[in-house]
Write a protein that holds these residues in place. Sequence first.
Motif, mmCIF file in Angstrom:
data_model
loop_
_atom_site.group_PDB
_atom_site.id
_atom_site.type_symbol
_atom_site.label_atom_id
_atom_site.label_comp_id
_atom_site.label_asym_id
_atom_site.label_seq_id
_atom_site.Cartn_x
_atom_site.Cartn_y
_atom_site.Cartn_z
ATOM 1 N N LEU A 1 0.776 -1.147 0.013
ATOM 2 C CA LEU A 1 0.017 -0.148 -0.049
ATOM 3 C C LEU A 1 0.820 1.400 -0.039
ATOM 4 O O LEU A 1 0.653 2.422 -0.672
ATOM 5 C CB LEU A 1 -0.853 -0.077 1.123
ATOM 6 C CG LEU A 1 -2.207 -0.883 1.203
ATOM 7 C CD1 LEU A 1 -1.790 -2.356 1.373
ATOM 8 C CD2 LEU A 1 -3.077 -0.095 2.317
ATOM 9 N N PHE B 1 -0.992 7.192 4.028
ATOM 10 C CA PHE B 1 -1.825 6.170 3.276
ATOM 11 C C PHE B 1 -2.872 6.978 2.527
ATOM 12 O O PHE B 1 -3.730 6.231 1.750
ATOM 13 C CB PHE B 1 -2.498 5.187 3.950
ATOM 14 C CG PHE B 1 -1.163 4.206 4.622
ATOM 15 C CD1 PHE B 1 -0.593 3.022 3.908
ATOM 16 C CD2 PHE B 1 -0.806 4.480 6.011
ATOM 17 C CE1 PHE B 1 0.478 2.524 4.372
ATOM 18 C CE2 PHE B 1 0.251 3.697 6.369
ATOM 19 C CZ PHE B 1 0.614 2.556 5.662
ATOM 20 N N VAL C 1 -3.618 6.380 -1.269
ATOM 21 C CA VAL C 1 -4.002 5.109 -1.622
ATOM 22 C C VAL C 1 -5.407 4.652 -0.916
ATOM 23 O O VAL C 1 -6.106 4.033 -1.578
ATOM 24 C CB VAL C 1 -2.867 4.153 -1.341
ATOM 25 C CG1 VAL C 1 -2.594 3.688 0.221
ATOM 26 C CG2 VAL C 1 -3.232 2.533 -2.068
ATOM 27 N N PHE D 1 -5.217 -5.181 -3.569
ATOM 28 C CA PHE D 1 -4.487 -5.341 -2.390
ATOM 29 C C PHE D 1 -5.130 -6.511 -1.655
ATOM 30 O O PHE D 1 -6.380 -6.539 -1.701
ATOM 31 C CB PHE D 1 -4.403 -4.015 -1.512
ATOM 32 C CG PHE D 1 -3.793 -3.087 -2.396
ATOM 33 C CD1 PHE D 1 -2.273 -2.952 -2.286
ATOM 34 C CD2 PHE D 1 -4.467 -1.933 -2.874
ATOM 35 C CE1 PHE D 1 -1.676 -2.045 -3.094
ATOM 36 C CE2 PHE D 1 -3.731 -0.686 -3.735
ATOM 37 C CZ PHE D 1 -2.437 -0.951 -3.576
#
Length: 387
Positions: A65, A352, A355, A372
């Motif tokens: 990630l 993060f 993402v 993912f």
Amino acid sequence: MRVTYDAIVLGVGGMGSATVYALAKRGCKVLGLEQFNIGHDLGSSHGVHRIIRLAYAEDPRYVPLLRRAYELWREIENRTGERLLFITGGVDAGLERSAIIQGSLRSCEEHSIPHEKLDAASLHRRFPGYRLAKEMVAVYQPDAGFVLSERAIIAYVTAAQTMGAEVRGRERVRSWVVKRGRVLVRTDRASYAARKLVITAGPWASKVLPLLRKPRLAVPERQVLIWTQPLRPEHFRLGAFPIFVIETPGGKKANKYYGFPIYGFPGFKFGRYHHLNEEVDPDSVDRSCRRRDEELLRKGIRAYFPDADGPTMAMKSCLFTNSPDEHFVLDVHPEFRNISIAAGFSGHGFKFASVVGEIMADFALEGGSAEFDLELFSVTRARTSLL
Ligand SMILES: Cc1cc2nc3c(=O)[nH]c(=O)nc-3n(C[C@H](O)[C@H](O)[C@H](O)COP(=O)(O)OP(=O)(O)OC[C@H]3O[C@@H](n4cnc5c(N)ncnc54)[C@H](O)[C@@H]3O)c2cc1C
């Protein structure tokens, strides 16, 4: 007449702004609803910037990630022409056997991440601002740095608007209900309907989503940041000082600190994870900073960065939203499949955001992520193993 949207994003902070952008990028008719100003200092994303690092001590499963997060930070920079991601290098430090050193090395080894291991004296020679205890070691990783969190929210909202997204500030969501496959959202100003709802409400997440209350998957906690004017500014300037996360010796009484080179404020920014362990209500928390907060932070500065122990430039309080295992909750609602959730970022989520926006768009449009493995972040993981 209610307008019908493809998706409504509840909460336009770090995660919500990136989600509005990702949905608009895929051609959705999207509405973002934010209770305060767009870009404010009452939630989790203010205070100039946030650390980003690849040698992820928390769990190697975050690394894929992270790689995508870096790419997407560069994408939004290119789209807006604004610099948001700064690479400074990063230091994870602690005792050889500590969770931070072992975790950081494990991520580096499993994912072939370039790194160096340094003892306390070598780290000080290379970056003289650091004064670790002699029994401590450091993992240096050159790709770490920081993201300008406040500017990133503005960049994402601005870019989303140019692609047709509608964003409304100062409008609080009062309730939502699922009816005949659609979500009806009522605010203090109007009502809206959408095919999908994405909940990115930060410290307010468990207020808007009862599912997060038992077990307690999103518990708000008060944090405090300080900026001090270094006595030796040359050791803490951008380019001379990497960001850090330090786990101090002390067993159960160990502290975990983090900090940044001088940027944005005329000072060295420093904080302690789980500052005073204060669980709070985001609607009534006392946001002022007190002498006790400063003393606690200065203890850490004096011990590990004595050359930064100059006059106070600024202090700010901010909110973590903790899950019991400190892993995020990224999932589709187990009962209402047209609702998805990004919550419980436990003090390490902002890096993060880029993402997470993409993942939330996948949840809303595809019902899941093909790219993912998100088992670590599932609501059911949390409900079965964390009770
Ligand atoms: C002091 C501090 C230091 C940190 N350091 C780091 C770091 O170095 N690196 C890192 O990666 N992470 C770090 N974090 C964590 C990171 O900042 C958070 O994980 C991240 O900001 C969470 O973003 P969010 O979108 O969930 O929350 P927020 O940005 O707070 O956004 C939630 C939004 O939802 C809105 N909202 C809530 N309820 C409603 C409603 N009913 N109607 C309308 N709007 C609503 C809120 O007003 C808010 O704007 C830190 C956090 C703190 C507090």
